[in-house]
Design a protein around this motif. Structure first.
Motif, short mmCIF file in Angstrom:
data_model
loop_
_atom_site.label_atom_id
_atom_site.label_comp_id
_atom_site.label_asym_id
_atom_site.label_seq_id
_atom_site.Cartn_x
_atom_site.Cartn_y
_atom_site.Cartn_z
N LEU A 79 -107.01 7.28 -112.40
CA LEU A 79 -105.94 7.45 -111.42
C LEU A 79 -106.52 7.72 -110.04
N PRO A 80 -105.87 7.24 -108.98
CA PRO A 80 -106.30 7.60 -107.63
C PRO A 80 -105.85 9.03 -107.33
N GLY A 81 -106.60 9.69 -106.46
CA GLY A 81 -106.20 11.07 -106.15
C GLY A 81 -107.22 11.80 -105.31
N PRO A 82 -107.17 13.12 -105.30
CA PRO A 82 -107.98 13.93 -104.38
C PRO A 82 -109.48 13.74 -104.56
N THR A 83 -110.19 13.76 -103.46
CA THR A 83 -111.64 13.80 -103.43
C THR A 83 -112.06 14.41 -102.10
N ALA A 84 -113.18 15.11 -102.07
CA ALA A 84 -113.57 15.82 -100.86
C ALA A 84 -114.22 14.92 -99.82
N LEU A 85 -114.89 13.87 -100.26
CA LEU A 85 -115.69 13.10 -99.31
C LEU A 85 -114.86 12.33 -98.29
N VAL A 86 -113.70 11.78 -98.70
CA VAL A 86 -112.90 10.95 -97.79
C VAL A 86 -112.29 11.76 -96.65
N PRO A 87 -111.58 12.87 -96.92
CA PRO A 87 -111.04 13.63 -95.78
C PRO A 87 -112.13 14.17 -94.87
N ALA A 88 -113.27 14.58 -95.42
CA ALA A 88 -114.36 15.07 -94.57
C ALA A 88 -114.88 13.96 -93.67
N LEU A 89 -115.07 12.77 -94.23
CA LEU A 89 -115.57 11.63 -93.45
C LEU A 89 -114.60 11.26 -92.34
N VAL A 90 -113.32 11.13 -92.67
CA VAL A 90 -112.33 10.71 -91.67
C VAL A 90 -112.16 11.76 -90.57
N ALA A 91 -112.17 13.04 -90.95
CA ALA A 91 -111.98 14.10 -89.96
C ALA A 91 -113.22 14.38 -89.13
N SER A 92 -114.36 13.82 -89.52
CA SER A 92 -115.62 14.13 -88.83
C SER A 92 -115.65 13.60 -87.40
N GLY A 93 -114.92 12.51 -87.14
CA GLY A 93 -115.01 11.87 -85.83
C GLY A 93 -116.20 10.96 -85.70
N LEU A 94 -116.98 10.80 -86.77
CA LEU A 94 -118.15 9.93 -86.77
C LEU A 94 -117.76 8.55 -87.32
N PRO A 95 -118.60 7.52 -87.13
CA PRO A 95 -118.25 6.17 -87.58
C PRO A 95 -117.95 6.12 -89.08
N THR A 96 -116.89 5.42 -89.45
CA THR A 96 -116.47 5.35 -90.85
C THR A 96 -116.54 3.94 -91.42
N ALA A 97 -116.83 2.93 -90.59
CA ALA A 97 -116.81 1.54 -91.08
C ALA A 97 -117.86 1.32 -92.16
N ARG A 98 -119.03 1.96 -92.01
CA ARG A 98 -120.09 1.86 -93.01
C ARG A 98 -120.63 3.26 -93.26
N PHE A 99 -120.62 3.67 -94.52
CA PHE A 99 -121.17 4.98 -94.83
C PHE A 99 -121.83 4.95 -96.20
N ALA A 100 -122.76 5.87 -96.40
CA ALA A 100 -123.44 6.01 -97.68
C ALA A 100 -123.14 7.39 -98.23
N PHE A 101 -122.61 7.43 -99.46
CA PHE A 101 -122.35 8.71 -100.11
C PHE A 101 -123.50 8.99 -101.07
N ALA A 110 -130.31 3.99 -95.48
CA ALA A 110 -130.09 3.03 -94.39
C ALA A 110 -129.77 3.79 -93.10
N PRO A 111 -130.52 3.60 -92.03
CA PRO A 111 -130.33 4.41 -90.82
C PRO A 111 -129.07 4.07 -90.04
N ASP A 112 -128.46 2.90 -90.30
CA ASP A 112 -127.28 2.52 -89.52
C ASP A 112 -125.99 2.91 -90.21
N HIS A 113 -126.06 3.72 -91.28
CA HIS A 113 -124.87 4.20 -91.99
C HIS A 113 -124.61 5.66 -91.67
N THR A 114 -123.35 6.03 -91.62
CA THR A 114 -123.01 7.44 -91.65
C THR A 114 -123.32 7.95 -93.06
N LEU A 115 -123.88 9.14 -93.15
CA LEU A 115 -124.29 9.72 -94.43
C LEU A 115 -123.35 10.85 -94.82
N VAL A 116 -122.88 10.83 -96.09
CA VAL A 116 -122.01 11.89 -96.61
C VAL A 116 -122.71 12.55 -97.78
#
Length: 264
Positions: free
Chosen positions: A104-126, A145-151
């Motif tokens: 089922l889809p539902g809560p996870t910590a990484l997505v709200p933290a990434l979106v609220a960070s204000g940092l680039p979200t188009a490409r990221f590595a978790f 990868a140095p060109d990814h936002t890191l979570v």
């Protein structure tokens, strides 16, 4: 058998979905990491179901423990099962055994933290949790990868050590967002440079999500710089192919990296 992975709130109980509640009510049994924590959740929503402990210590017994059930719901302590917890192992077992699996889809910590960070979200590595050993942690950072936002996820007792390693790798002025206790009473989302994060989080408490901005590619290292870097990495415990990978990630040509690692 039908296995349904059910995300549960990471803090605020209002974040559970109506579908998740329905699946928990329809299940014959609820398998979970911690029967006490899950019991609190089930009682809060008036769901009376038996629970079975399935965590990293008991996952090897999953097939035996779940025998006889046709409708099983699986939850972890918080969030979506399978992300940095034993849920992924259970899914692998279920697929091998031919069970029907639904997530089922539902809560996870990484997505709200990434979106609220204000940092680039188009490409990221978790990356979940970095390795505990410092040499392995540094090697992992060098391979990213140095060109990814890191979570990252991090526990309070390791937060400052990880921030120090990030500051050494990215530089003290590199941007980071630190989310603490997301959706809970003491939620905090701190943004700023890595050095300031170290100064801010003197006595960390709670669960953390770190969002680090992209590093950007490094220019090719000069021969003298490459030799100095190789010496520094050896002092950190890197050898052989691990040293080669770290040098290449730092901009050293592959042939030169092999020579410096004495693998030629």
């Amino acid at each position: 058998m039908r296995l349904v992975l059910v995300p549960t709130p990471i803090g605020n109980l209002e974040d559970i979905t109506l579908r998740a509640l329905r699946v928990l009510k329809e299940a014959e049994v609820v398998a979970c990491e911690d029967t006490r924590r899950t019991g609190i959740l089930l009682r809060h929503f008036g769901i009376a179901k038996p629970t079975i402990r399935l965590d990293q210590h008991t996952m090897g017994q999953a097939k035996r423990l779940l025998e006889g059930y046709q409708q099983v719901a699986y939850v972890t302590d918080a969030g979506t099962p399978g992300i940095s917890d034993p849920g992924a192992e259970l899914v692998s077992l279920a697929l091998r055994e031919g069970w029907e699996v639904e997530v089922l889809p539902g809560p996870t910590a990484l997505v709200p933290a990434l979106v609220a960070s204000g940092l680039p979200t188009a490409r990221f590595a978790f990356e979940g949790f970095l390795p505990q050993r410092r040499s392995e942690r540094k090697e992992r950072l060098l391979r990213l990868a140095p060109d990814h936002t890191l979570v990252l996820y991090e526990a309070p007792h390791r937060l400052r050590r990880t921030l120090q390693d990030l500051a050494e790798f990215y530089g003290p002025e590199h941007p980071i967002a630190v989310a603490r206790e997301l959706s809970k009473k003491h939620e905090e989302l701190w943004r700023g440079p890595l050095q300031a994060a170290l100064e801010h989080f003197q006595e960390p408490r709670g669960e953390f999500v770190l969002v680090v901005g992209p590093k950007g590619p490094k220019p090719a290292a000069k021969p003298a710089e490459a030799s100095e870097l190789a010496a520094q990495l050896r002092a950190q415990g890197l050898r052989g192919k691990a040293l080669v990978r770290a040098l290449v990630e730092a901009g050293v040509p592959r042939n030169q990296a092999y020579a410096l690692a004495h693998l030629t």
